[in-house]
Motif scaffolding. Structure first.
Motif, PDB file in Angstrom:
ATOM      1  N   CYS B 297      -0.560 -34.171   4.152  1.00  0.00           N
ATOM      2  CA  CYS B 297       0.766 -34.265   4.763  1.00  0.00           C
ATOM      3  C   CYS B 297       0.997 -33.150   5.767  1.00  0.00           C
ATOM      4  O   CYS B 297       1.644 -33.363   6.786  1.00  0.00           O
ATOM      5  N   TRP B 298       0.498 -31.982   5.444  1.00  0.00           N
ATOM      6  CA  TRP B 298       0.741 -30.869   6.353  1.00  0.00           C
ATOM      7  C   TRP B 298      -0.357 -30.707   7.387  1.00  0.00           C
ATOM      8  O   TRP B 298      -0.330 -29.744   8.140  1.00  0.00           O
ATOM      9  N   SER B 299      -1.316 -31.618   7.448  1.00  0.00           N
ATOM     10  CA  SER B 299      -2.258 -31.554   8.563  1.00  0.00           C
ATOM     11  C   SER B 299      -1.986 -32.681   9.547  1.00  0.00           C
ATOM     12  O   SER B 299      -1.410 -32.433  10.608  1.00  0.00           O
ATOM     13  N   LEU B 300      -2.315 -33.942   9.193  1.00  0.00           N
ATOM     14  CA  LEU B 300      -2.194 -35.005  10.198  1.00  0.00           C
ATOM     15  C   LEU B 300      -0.742 -35.304  10.595  1.00  0.00           C
ATOM     16  O   LEU B 300      -0.389 -35.127  11.768  1.00  0.00           O
ATOM     17  N   PRO B 301       0.134 -35.704   9.675  1.00  0.00           N
ATOM     18  CA  PRO B 301       1.497 -36.043  10.129  1.00  0.00           C
ATOM     19  C   PRO B 301       2.250 -34.864  10.717  1.00  0.00           C
ATOM     20  O   PRO B 301       2.960 -35.021  11.713  1.00  0.00           O
ATOM     21  N   LEU B 302       2.058 -33.673  10.135  1.00  0.00           N
ATOM     22  CA  LEU B 302       2.802 -32.524  10.655  1.00  0.00           C
ATOM     23  C   LEU B 302       2.323 -32.156  12.056  1.00  0.00           C
ATOM     24  O   LEU B 302       3.135 -31.847  12.931  1.00  0.00           O
ATOM     25  N   THR B 303       0.996 -32.224  12.287  1.00  0.00           N
ATOM     26  CA  THR B 303       0.492 -31.944  13.633  1.00  0.00           C
ATOM     27  C   THR B 303       1.057 -32.945  14.628  1.00  0.00           C
ATOM     28  O   THR B 303       1.508 -32.579  15.713  1.00  0.00           O
ATOM     29  N   LEU B 304       1.017 -34.227  14.234  1.00  0.00           N
ATOM     30  CA  LEU B 304       1.513 -35.267  15.138  1.00  0.00           C
ATOM     31  C   LEU B 304       2.990 -35.053  15.452  1.00  0.00           C
ATOM     32  O   LEU B 304       3.394 -35.128  16.624  1.00  0.00           O
ATOM     33  N   SER B 305       3.775 -34.740  14.415  1.00  0.00           N
ATOM     34  CA  SER B 305       5.206 -34.627  14.700  1.00  0.00           C
ATOM     35  C   SER B 305       5.507 -33.347  15.456  1.00  0.00           C
ATOM     36  O   SER B 305       6.381 -33.345  16.324  1.00  0.00           O
ATOM     37  N   ALA B 306       4.764 -32.255  15.185  1.00  0.00           N
ATOM     38  CA  ALA B 306       4.967 -31.027  15.956  1.00  0.00           C
ATOM     39  C   ALA B 306       4.638 -31.274  17.420  1.00  0.00           C
ATOM     40  O   ALA B 306       5.371 -30.870  18.329  1.00  0.00           O
ATOM     41  N   LEU B 307       3.525 -31.996  17.640  1.00  0.00           N
ATOM     42  CA  LEU B 307       3.116 -32.326  19.004  1.00  0.00           C
ATOM     43  C   LEU B 307       4.199 -33.146  19.703  1.00  0.00           C
ATOM     44  O   LEU B 307       4.534 -32.896  20.873  1.00  0.00           O
ATOM     45  N   SER B 308       4.775 -34.098  18.968  1.00  0.00           N
ATOM     46  CA  SER B 308       5.773 -34.952  19.605  1.00  0.00           C
ATOM     47  C   SER B 308       7.041 -34.165  19.919  1.00  0.00           C
ATOM     48  O   SER B 308       7.645 -34.383  20.973  1.00  0.00           O
ATOM     49  N   VAL B 309       7.398 -33.215  19.032  1.00  0.00           N
ATOM     50  CA  VAL B 309       8.589 -32.413  19.320  1.00  0.00           C
ATOM     51  C   VAL B 309       8.353 -31.547  20.549  1.00  0.00           C
ATOM     52  O   VAL B 309       9.203 -31.474  21.456  1.00  0.00           O
ATOM     53  N   VAL B 310       7.166 -30.927  20.620  1.00  0.00           N
ATOM     54  CA  VAL B 310       6.862 -30.064  21.768  1.00  0.00           C
ATOM     55  C   VAL B 310       6.852 -30.891  23.055  1.00  0.00           C
ATOM     56  O   VAL B 310       7.439 -30.511  24.074  1.00  0.00           O
ATOM     57  N   LEU B 311       6.200 -32.065  23.006  1.00  0.00           N
ATOM     58  CA  LEU B 311       6.121 -32.918  24.197  1.00  0.00           C
ATOM     59  C   LEU B 311       7.502 -33.370  24.650  1.00  0.00           C
ATOM     60  O   LEU B 311       7.798 -33.365  25.855  1.00  0.00           O
TER      61      LEU B 311
END
Ligand code: SF4
Lengths: 146, 316
Positions: B297-311
């Motif tokens: 949970c804290w690798s794939l989904p969190l990375t994806l959502s962090a990336l989307s927030v930054v983008l």
């Protein structure tokens, strides 16, 4: 035929359609236990009749007992049976549970099972075939719940 | 008034659809394993049967909490499924109802946890601690994946506002911006954990900790606790479809028919979402350990959502 309310009919029908199984080993050789699993596996697929193997006696409707009930297991069999919420049903799976054979007369055996708790269906065989186990479940459920 | 009537009508609809979706899921799961499987109506039989059974209160439990927790859990996740349905049908937008929906889902998980730990059974306590770990694992990426949608729809946290902004754009969020595409991927990757299905069912692992927090429940309380879980997976797949994949030409085609038509279309397509995020993972994967599930949970989904927030903050 007695005239029943529709709520009662729905209750009885849903109980017949959804017997959840709890498996209790009372000193079985593991042969019957493997056949119970085989009756739930894809080839015989007892889930098409609504049977699900559950891990807690509180969730179960039908208890499948295997083995000849050793002295150590006697109080535990009674306790687990009492833990099932009403209404409940019991199937003795395998010749050991049904009659105690070949261990009958042994000093460490308290069986057969029907001298201890009420049995609704007996499944004979050593071990029984999976289709016989499925039939035993259906028989017990029909007898007790309808 | 119309919105309230729609909500009241959506509550039984959400119960019905939750049970129906469980039936579809179990049938597909069985077919993928080469079994015939139970009939699609099986969850209705299970529910009716459990309601008609005796309820047992363990002597070591605190009875008031033990009995009320599943009721609150079922009520909150049914509400979480009914609010999106009602606001699609009635076309009303309430400020911040998306936050309410997500917190109702969390509420339902927390209530079953509390009920399990109040049972006095050690397995219930293990289920509690594992569910807590899973909650911390999936809540952060799930909530973060909503942020880009809000940024792209005039900082709205209204469910209907976000759905309508897809109509305004003429395309759905999953294909509109890179940021919202990543957010969609993060949301979808969180659903199996949030719905508590097999690779992530560590809190109620049947073969490890005998159903965890559900261990002492039987009869009507078990029926409600299971309904809470079904309603949560219905709500999650419906939210995923409408927030990220509400493609206007597909779902908004008959504007004259009003919100009801598009709600029915969404309900018809939501099983596809559930198949992708619930049925396939639970058929294909085996159960993870609690540490592995948390790490996922804290690798794939969190990375994806962090990336989307930054983008999305950078304007993409
Ligand atoms: S009936 Fe046969 S297979 Fe079953 S437990 Fe007894 S000895 Fe083993």
């Amino acid at each position: 035929m007695r005239q029943e309310g529709s709520a009662v009919r729905i209750g009885a029908r849903s109980r017949i359609k959804s017997p959840w199984l709890f498996h209790l080993n009372t000193g079985s050789c593991n042969g019957c236990d493997i056949e119970i699993v085989a009756s739930l596996a894809p080839r015989y697929d007892a889930e098409r009749l609504g049977c699900v193997l559950v891990g807690s006696p509180r969730h179960a409707d039908v208890i499948l007992v295997t083995g000849p009930v050793t002295r150590q297991m006697l109080p535990r069999v009674i306790r687990v049976y009492e833990q099932l919420p009403e209404p409940k049903s019991l199937v003795a799976v395998g010749t050991c549970a049904a009659s105690g054979a070949p261990f009958i007369g042994s000093g460490v055996i308290e069986g057969p099972l029907d001298g201890i708790i009420p049995v609704d269906a007996y499944v004979l065989g050593c071990p029984p075939r999976p289709e016989a186990i499925v039939r035993g479940i259906v028989t017990a459920v029909r007898r007790r719940f309808s | 008034m119309a919105a309230l009537a729609a909500l009241l009508a959506s509550l039984p609809a959400a119960v019905f659809l939750s049970l129906l979706f469980e039936g579809i899921d179990r049938k597909l799961h069985a077919r993928m394993q080469g079994r015939i499987g139970p009939p699609v109506t099986q969850p209705f039989y299970d529910f009716a049967k459990l309601l008609n059974k005796e309820s047992v209160f363990p002597s070591s439990s605190s009875k008031a909490i033990f009995a009320s927790a599943p009721v609150i859990a079922a009520a909150s996740s049914i509400l979480a499924g009914a609010i999106p349905l009602a606001s699609l049908v009635a076309g009303t937008s309430v400020v911040g109802d998306l936050i309410l929906i997500l917190y109702l889902l969390t509420m339902s998980s927390i209530m079953v946890m509390i009920g399990g730990s109040s049972s006095g059974n050690p397995y219930g306590a293990i289920g509690f601690s594992r569910k807590m770990v899973m909650l911390i694992g999936y809540e952060v990426p799930l909530l973060a994946s909503i942020l880009p949608l809000s940024l792209k729809s005039q900082h709205s946290f209204s469910y209907h506002g976000i759905v309508q902004s897809q109509v305004g754009m003429g395309t759905c969020f999953a294909f509109a911006y890179p940021s919202s595409a990543f957010a969609a991927a993060a949301f979808l990757a969180c659903i199996p954990a949030a719905a508590g299905v097999v690779p992530f069912d560590v809190p109620e692992a049947k073969t490890e900790i005998v159903h965890g927090y559900l261990v002492e429940y039987g009869g009507p309380h078990l029926a409600l606790a299971r309904l809470a879980k079904d309603a949560a997976s219905f709500a999650l797949s419906f939210l995923a479809l409408t927030l990220f994949f509400y493609h206007p030409p597909l779902f908004e085609g008959h504007a004259s028919l009003g919100g009801l038509a598009s709600a029915i279309l969404c309900v018809a397509f939501a099983p596809a979402m559930m198949f992708l995020t619930v049925t396939v993972p639970r058929t294909v994967f085996a159960r993870l350990k609690v540490g592995q599930a948390f790490k996922f949970c804290w690798s794939l989904p969190l990375t994806l959502s962090a990336l989307s927030v930054v983008l999305s903050a950078a304007g993409f």
